[in-house]
Enzyme design. Structure first.
Site, short mmCIF file in Angstrom:
data_model
loop_
_atom_site.label_atom_id
_atom_site.label_comp_id
_atom_site.label_asym_id
_atom_site.label_seq_id
_atom_site.Cartn_x
_atom_site.Cartn_y
_atom_site.Cartn_z
N GLU A 1 0.94 -1.19 0.00
CA GLU A 1 -0.08 -0.05 -0.08
C GLU A 1 0.87 1.29 -0.03
OE1 GLU A 1 -2.48 2.94 -0.01
OE2 GLU A 1 -1.25 2.90 2.01
N GLU B 1 6.99 -11.05 -8.80
CA GLU B 1 7.61 -12.00 -7.97
C GLU B 1 6.65 -13.16 -7.79
OE1 GLU B 1 5.02 -9.08 -6.01
OE2 GLU B 1 6.42 -8.83 -7.50
N HIS C 1 3.37 -7.57 -10.69
CA HIS C 1 4.16 -8.19 -9.92
C HIS C 1 4.73 -9.40 -10.35
CE1 HIS C 1 2.10 -6.45 -5.81
NE2 HIS C 1 1.33 -5.99 -6.64
N CYS D 1 4.66 -2.41 -8.57
CA CYS D 1 3.28 -1.85 -8.16
C CYS D 1 3.32 -0.59 -7.12
CB CYS D 1 2.68 -2.93 -7.49
SG CYS D 1 0.89 -2.68 -7.49
#
Length: 196
Positions: free
Chosen positions: A57, A179, A177, A85
């Site tokens: 966030e 990962e 993302h 992100c």
């Protein structure tokens, strides 16, 4: 290269263990011997060759960067930056419709933090990434997009809503993302580009 040739993953919030695992696997695939460490203190950054800023966030990540005295150290860091992100959001020069924090200005980009709105919080797409022979299956989770890139920023991938992968020097910024995609090519690309 800066410091003691280690890759650090900012461990304040977000996909920390996933990035550590992906970097460890990418390093092994490339036949390198580079440690990957979680970063919780500002002074750790000084000893790194690269820093990953994971998703999470963005408001929380930026608040924790400020609280832990990391802003100036990250802004002056000469090693590689791998931001995904929310990491893209905090790395931008300018943000659209975001006044709660001032981003780090690591690249001359403007980012729309909530580019897809609540109705499309998560989706997947096969991206054509500059320099990749085959598409990269990208996972977007409440993803941002780059709406403007400065002349010194190289665009690596776009979708109709905007730019989703870009770089400048040793800095690689992604909306998605990698990962969690089980495709290590973005992590490998970053390592090879940084060491090359």
């Amino acid at each position: 290269m800066a410091g003691n040739a280690a890759v650090g993953v900012l461990a304040l919030q977000g996909d920390v263990s996933e990035h550590i695992s992906a970097f460890e696997s990418a390093i092994q695939n490339l036949g390198l011997n580079i440690p990957v460490v979680p970063v919780r203190k500002a002074e750790q950054i000084l000893d790194l060759m690269a820093l990953a800023i994971p998703g999470g966030e963005s408001t929380t990540i930026m608040r924790l960067i400020e609280k832990n005295g990391m802003r100036n150290i990250i802004q002056n860091f000469k090693g590689g930056i791998f931001a995904t992100c929310a990491g893209m959001v905090v790395s931008a020069r300018d943000l659209i419709n975001e006044t709660r924090f001032t981003p780090l200005d690591l690249l001359d980009i403007t980012v729309n933090r909530n580019a897809f709105g609540r109705q499309r919080e998560s989706f997947e797409a096969d991206l054509q990434i500059s320099g990749f022979d085959t598409p990269f299956h990208a996972i977007f989770i409440r993803a941002p997009v780059i709406t403007r890139a400065g002349p010194d920023v190289t665009i690596l991938a776009e979708i109709p809503q905007g730019i989703v992968a870009a770089k400048k020097g040793k800095k690689l910024i992604l909306s998605f993302h990698p990962e969690i995609s089980h495709d290590l090519r973005m992590h490998e690309y970053f390592l090879k580009d940084m060491l090359g």
